[in-house]
Motif scaffolding. Structure first.
Motif, mmCIF file in Angstrom:
data_model
loop_
_atom_site.group_PDB
_atom_site.id
_atom_site.type_symbol
_atom_site.label_atom_id
_atom_site.label_comp_id
_atom_site.label_asym_id
_atom_site.label_seq_id
_atom_site.Cartn_x
_atom_site.Cartn_y
_atom_site.Cartn_z
ATOM 1 N N ILE A 59 138.434 33.209 169.360
ATOM 2 C CA ILE A 59 138.557 32.066 170.263
ATOM 3 C C ILE A 59 138.386 32.576 171.689
ATOM 4 O O ILE A 59 139.026 33.543 172.095
ATOM 5 N N SER A 60 137.513 31.912 172.437
ATOM 6 C CA SER A 60 137.258 32.276 173.823
ATOM 7 C C SER A 60 137.701 31.130 174.718
ATOM 8 O O SER A 60 137.614 29.957 174.334
ATOM 9 N N ASN A 62 137.225 29.315 178.467
ATOM 10 C CA ASN A 62 136.437 29.188 179.683
ATOM 11 C C ASN A 62 137.408 29.231 180.869
ATOM 12 O O ASN A 62 138.274 28.365 180.995
ATOM 13 N N LYS A 67 138.978 25.265 178.750
ATOM 14 C CA LYS A 67 138.657 24.842 177.380
ATOM 15 C C LYS A 67 138.521 26.059 176.477
ATOM 16 O O LYS A 67 138.035 27.101 176.878
ATOM 17 N N ARG A 68 138.966 25.860 175.247
ATOM 18 C CA ARG A 68 138.886 26.910 174.239
ATOM 19 C C ARG A 68 137.671 26.661 173.351
ATOM 20 O O ARG A 68 137.412 25.539 172.948
ATOM 21 N N TYR A 69 136.947 27.724 173.045
ATOM 22 C CA TYR A 69 135.757 27.650 172.211
ATOM 23 C C TYR A 69 135.875 28.634 171.060
ATOM 24 O O TYR A 69 136.412 29.729 171.221
ATOM 25 N N VAL A 71 134.064 31.209 168.876
ATOM 26 C CA VAL A 71 132.871 32.047 168.866
ATOM 27 C C VAL A 71 132.671 32.505 167.424
ATOM 28 O O VAL A 71 133.553 33.152 166.848
#
Length: 95
Positions: A59-60, A62, A67-69, A71
């Motif tokens: 989890i990355s 920004n 916001k969490r993304y 990967v």
């Protein structure tokens, strides 16, 4: 050192033309690349090991908007230097 300097230095050392040396480096790159694509590892004695590792899903965040993304996992090439190369680098003076 850039590619042209490397080719010139190698061609002087092995007494080949720069074109022959360039062709050899290109062939080496192709062989290493094709072996890594087929998930094989390549060990060059006294230099090191080239292999493919799987980077796990993570989890990355920004930093701008928080916001969490997610990967996705991916394969990455990895180089592990050999003992001889490590020892030669340890002997260098750091300024």
């Amino acid at each position: 050192m850039n590619n042209k300097e490397l080719i010139t230095k190698l061609s002087d050392r092995i007494n080949c033309t720069t074109q022959e040396t360039s062709d050899m480096l290109s062939a080496l790159s192709d062989v290493i690349g094709s072996k890594l694509v087929s998930n094989d590892s390549i060990y060059l004695q006294s230099f090191g090991l080239f292999e493919v590792k799987k980077r796990a899903e993570r989890i990355s965040v920004n930093p701008v908007n928080g916001k969490r993304y997610l990967v996705p996992p991916k394969l990455v090439p990895v180089f592990k230097p050999g003992t001889t190369l490590k020892n030669r680098l340890k002997d260098l003076d750091v300024e």
